[in-house]
Enzyme design. Structure first.
Site, mmCIF file in Angstrom:
data_model
loop_
_atom_site.group_PDB
_atom_site.id
_atom_site.type_symbol
_atom_site.label_atom_id
_atom_site.label_comp_id
_atom_site.label_asym_id
_atom_site.label_seq_id
_atom_site.Cartn_x
_atom_site.Cartn_y
_atom_site.Cartn_z
ATOM 1 C CG HIS A 251 38.276 42.406 43.807
ATOM 2 N ND1 HIS A 251 37.369 41.426 43.500
ATOM 3 C CD2 HIS A 251 38.455 42.351 45.146
ATOM 4 C CE1 HIS A 251 37.025 40.792 44.598
ATOM 5 N NE2 HIS A 251 37.671 41.339 45.618
ATOM 6 C CG ASP B 104 37.184 41.584 40.176
ATOM 7 O OD1 ASP B 104 38.240 41.232 40.744
ATOM 8 O OD2 ASP B 104 36.065 41.418 40.678
ATOM 9 C CB SER C 177 35.205 39.830 47.305
ATOM 10 O OG SER C 177 36.472 39.264 47.155
#
Length: 173
Positions: free
Chosen positions: A140, A110, A12
């Protein structure tokens, strides 16, 4: 460790930072300092107008919401306009050539899926070796949640990275 025997990786925002580090170090004098980059559902687009990608709308609120991303981006940018800064939003860098090979993991559900895919495509178009691993149905952050797909990702990432680092160790990168 000798130059070229180090890989960066992150999930991320950590994937964003890993991509930014490769961009910054590319210009460093001397031999290539990094052997590889692991970008695990990376945030690469920032909040620029072109960053309104379909996955952001389709999967908003599944683990990560648009509102939360705004809070994170504001904290990350310190309130400054960094949308065009490739070290904050690597997808918008003018030139991605000369970067180390990349392993890009994408979660099928995601919000960051499309920007990670777009970054992988841009890397490949710039001549960077890219392996993209898509994980259907994964939201995610799935690697941190221990979902069953996590094991396959870690195995694939390790299998991809070991020969790269082995070549670097003997000076053949």
């Amino acid at each position: 460790m000798a130059p070229g025997q180090v890989a960066v990786a992150g999930e991320s925002a950590g994937g964003n930072l890993s991509a930014a580090v490769t961009l910054r170090l590319r210009a460093a004098p001397g031999p290539a300092p990094l052997a590889a980059q692991g970008l695990l559902y990376p945030g690469t687009a920032g909040r620029a107008p072109g960053a309104d990608l379909p996955s952001r709308r389709f999967f908003d609120g599944i683990v990560l919401s648009d509102k939360a991303r705004d809070v994170y981006w504001t904290a990350y940018s310190g309130g400054r306009d960094l949308d065009g800064d490739p070290e904050a939003a690597p997808l918008w860098a003018d030139d991605l050539s000369g970067l180390p090979p990349a392993f890009v993991v994408l979660g099928g559900c995601d919000v960051l899926r499309d920007e990670g895919h777009a970054y992988a495509r841009r890397l490949a178009a710039a001549g960077v070796a890219v392996e993209e691993m898509r994980c259907p149905g994964q939201p995610h952050g799935f690697l941190n949640q221990g979902f069953p797909a996590s094991e396959a990702v870690y195995e694939a990432l390790g299998a991809w990275l070991r020969p790269i680092l082995a070549r670097s160790a003997v000076g053949g990168a």
